[in-house]
Structure formats: structure tokens, C-alpha cells
Design a protein around this motif. Structure first.
Motif, short mmCIF file in Angstrom:
data_model
loop_
_atom_site.label_atom_id
_atom_site.label_comp_id
_atom_site.label_asym_id
_atom_site.label_seq_id
_atom_site.Cartn_x
_atom_site.Cartn_y
_atom_site.Cartn_z
N ALA A 226 92.34 18.93 43.49
CA ALA A 226 93.03 19.86 44.07
C ALA A 226 94.03 19.18 45.09
O ALA A 226 94.50 20.19 45.58
CB ALA A 226 91.39 20.48 45.11
N ALA A 227 94.36 18.53 45.26
CA ALA A 227 94.88 18.03 45.97
C ALA A 227 96.72 17.80 45.74
O ALA A 227 97.13 17.94 46.46
CB ALA A 227 94.88 16.63 46.56
N ASP A 228 96.15 18.05 43.96
CA ASP A 228 97.60 18.39 43.50
C ASP A 228 98.25 20.09 43.27
O ASP A 228 99.08 20.45 43.22
CB ASP A 228 97.47 17.64 42.24
N VAL A 229 97.32 21.06 43.93
CA VAL A 229 97.50 22.44 44.40
C VAL A 229 98.35 22.58 44.41
O VAL A 229 99.47 23.54 44.58
CB VAL A 229 96.37 23.18 44.35
N SER A 230 99.55 21.94 45.86
CA SER A 230 100.59 22.57 46.19
C SER A 230 101.57 22.52 46.09
O SER A 230 102.93 22.60 45.88
CB SER A 230 100.09 21.79 47.83
N GLU A 231 101.61 20.96 44.99
CA GLU A 231 102.81 20.24 44.19
C GLU A 231 102.68 21.56 43.35
O GLU A 231 103.72 22.29 42.93
CB GLU A 231 102.15 18.99 43.51
N ALA A 232 101.85 22.08 42.67
CA ALA A 232 102.01 22.76 41.39
C ALA A 232 102.41 24.15 41.72
O ALA A 232 103.48 25.58 41.72
CB ALA A 232 100.73 23.16 40.95
N GLU A 233 101.91 24.57 43.36
CA GLU A 233 102.94 25.97 43.33
C GLU A 233 103.67 26.00 43.98
O GLU A 233 104.45 26.67 43.92
CB GLU A 233 101.88 25.86 44.97
N LYS A 234 104.88 25.18 44.58
CA LYS A 234 106.03 24.41 44.55
C LYS A 234 106.69 24.55 43.54
O LYS A 234 107.76 25.13 43.65
CB LYS A 234 106.18 22.84 45.54
N THR A 235 106.08 24.32 42.69
CA THR A 235 106.85 24.66 41.08
C THR A 235 106.66 26.06 40.68
O THR A 235 108.16 25.83 40.57
CB THR A 235 106.09 22.90 40.60
N LEU A 236 105.87 26.58 40.76
CA LEU A 236 106.11 28.15 40.28
C LEU A 236 106.92 29.05 41.37
O LEU A 236 107.81 29.42 40.97
CB LEU A 236 104.14 28.83 40.76
N LYS A 237 106.79 28.33 42.81
CA LYS A 237 107.84 28.76 43.93
C LYS A 237 109.97 28.07 42.84
O LYS A 237 110.30 29.08 43.08
CB LYS A 237 107.56 28.32 45.09
N ASP A 238 109.68 27.09 42.34
CA ASP A 238 110.85 26.71 41.81
C ASP A 238 111.16 27.61 40.95
O ASP A 238 112.70 27.97 40.56
CB ASP A 238 111.42 25.75 41.71
N HIS A 239 110.28 28.21 39.92
CA HIS A 239 110.08 28.96 38.98
C HIS A 239 110.99 30.06 39.30
O HIS A 239 111.86 31.02 38.55
CB HIS A 239 109.17 28.61 38.11
N VAL A 240 110.68 30.40 40.58
CA VAL A 240 110.61 31.94 40.55
C VAL A 240 111.81 32.02 41.14
O VAL A 240 113.34 32.65 40.52
CB VAL A 240 110.29 32.59 41.77
N GLN A 241 112.75 30.99 41.66
CA GLN A 241 113.89 30.56 42.23
C GLN A 241 115.45 30.33 40.75
O GLN A 241 116.14 31.41 40.54
CB GLN A 241 114.32 29.55 42.70
N ASN A 242 114.42 29.72 39.69
CA ASN A 242 115.20 30.09 38.76
C ASN A 242 115.60 30.85 38.03
O ASN A 242 116.15 31.48 37.26
CB ASN A 242 114.64 28.85 37.59
N ARG A 243 113.74 32.31 37.92
CA ARG A 243 113.80 32.87 37.27
C ARG A 243 115.10 34.82 38.32
O ARG A 243 115.90 35.39 37.58
CB ARG A 243 112.39 34.01 37.49
N ILE A 244 115.40 34.32 39.26
CA ILE A 244 115.99 35.20 40.19
C ILE A 244 117.83 34.55 39.88
O ILE A 244 118.03 35.57 39.81
CB ILE A 244 115.35 34.73 41.86
N ASN A 245 117.86 32.57 39.45
CA ASN A 245 119.86 33.24 39.13
C ASN A 245 119.07 33.39 37.59
O ASN A 245 120.36 33.71 37.21
CB ASN A 245 119.41 31.68 39.27
N VAL A 246 118.78 33.67 37.43
CA VAL A 246 118.84 33.69 35.48
C VAL A 246 119.22 35.20 35.27
O VAL A 246 120.21 36.34 35.28
CB VAL A 246 117.82 33.43 34.52
N PHE A 247 117.97 36.31 36.05
CA PHE A 247 118.30 37.36 36.14
C PHE A 247 119.37 38.28 37.16
O PHE A 247 119.88 39.09 36.97
CB PHE A 247 116.96 38.01 37.29
#
Length: 164
Positions: free
Chosen positions: A99-120
Motif C-alpha cells: 500500500a505504500a506504493d499506491v501514491s506512485e501508482a496514482e501519479k503514473t495514472l495522472k501522467d497517463h491521463v496527460q499523455n492521453r490529453i496530448n494524443v487527443f
């Protein structure tokens, strides 16, 4: 009499250990990602046909790289569903081992969203606003991404499923 007290003491200790082990267990051990994905997708009836990938695939690490740059060794299991028609609709859940790694997972999902915005912004500007409204959150050992019309219903489906 001493033997009986010892037996009772051992029985009590075993019960305490049993209760503690259940209370501290990794909840993703009991959660079916297939069933969770199904429940979340069914919560938004406006979704187009969705494609999906998960940790049960032959090449889960490669598929996981689509949504996250997190070290796959930290991941217990995951799924991602995305619109087959190219819309911004996407639902992803990452269950981390620690569970200590969940904030890292959250950050990578936010980065993924930004990448999707850039592609769209390059090929489907009408989807940018939808992607910008993405909801990324954590709950226990889970990091969750939701992009769809009925985000509240999908989030509730996630919460209900995890808490059952």
C-alpha cells in the motif's frame, strides 16, 4: 488444571492470530479484477464497446506499460478498459502489492491521463475535454482511473465492489 489453562491459552492465542491475519490480509487477494471491471463498466450504460487488458494476459508487463511506467514488480494485479471506437472512455485499476506504493501508482495514472490529453489534442480535439475531466483516486492499495460520462456511478461501483 495447568494443562487445561495451557490449552485454553493456546486456543485464545490461535484465535487472536487468526483474527489479526484476516484483518491484515491483502484485500486484492480476494478481488477478481474481471468481476471488478465488469461491475465498473456496467455502471455506465453509455459506454461504447470496450477493449480490455489485465494481469492475467500472456504479456501483462507489456500491457501494463500502456497505463503506467511504474515498476511492474510492485503491482499485484491490474486491468484497463478503453473505448474500441477511439473515444476517451477509459477505466483502469492498479492493485499494488504494498500500500505504500499506491501514491506512485496514482501519479503514473495522472501522467497517463496527460499523455492521453496530448494524443487527443492531435487527432480528436473533441475528446480532450472528456479526458481533462478524468478522475484519478486511491483507495487502500488501489489506484483508479475513470474517464466516462457517468464517473460517479462507476466510482460507486468500484467502492461497493471493494467493500463487499
Amino acid at each position: 488444571m495447568k494443562k487445561r489453562k495451557l490449552t485454553i491459552c493456546i486456543a485464545v492465542c490461535l484465535m487472536v492470530i487468526s483474527v489479526l491475519s484476516v484483518g491484515c490480509s491483502n484485500s486484492s487477494d480476494t478481488v477478481s479484477m474481471f468481476d471488478l471491471r465488469t461491475a465498473m463498466e456496467e455502471a455506465d450504460t453509455t459506454l461504447d464497446e470496450m477493449m480490455s487488458a489485465d494481469s492475467n494476459a500472456d504479456n501483462p508487463e507489456d500491457l501494463f506499460a500502456y497505463i503506467s511506467e511504474m515498476d511492474y514488480d510492485k503491482v499485484d494485479k491490474f486491468f484497463v478498459s478503453y473505448s474500441k471506437s477511439g473515444k476517451a472512455d477509459e477505466i483502469a485499476v492498479i492493485a499494488v502489492k504494498d500500500a505504500a506504493d499506491v501514491s506512485e501508482a496514482e501519479k503514473t495514472l495522472k501522467d497517463h491521463v496527460q499523455n492521453r490529453i496530448n494524443v487527443f489534442s492531435q487527432y480528436a480535439p473533441d475528446q480532450v475535454k472528456r479526458a481533462e475531466k478524468a478522475e484519478v483516486f486511491t483507495s487502500g492499495q488501489y489506484a483508479v482511473l475513470i474517464i466516462c460520462d457517468k464517473q460517479d456511478a462507476v466510482k460507486k461501483a468500484f467502492t461497493d465492489f471493494i467493500n463487499q
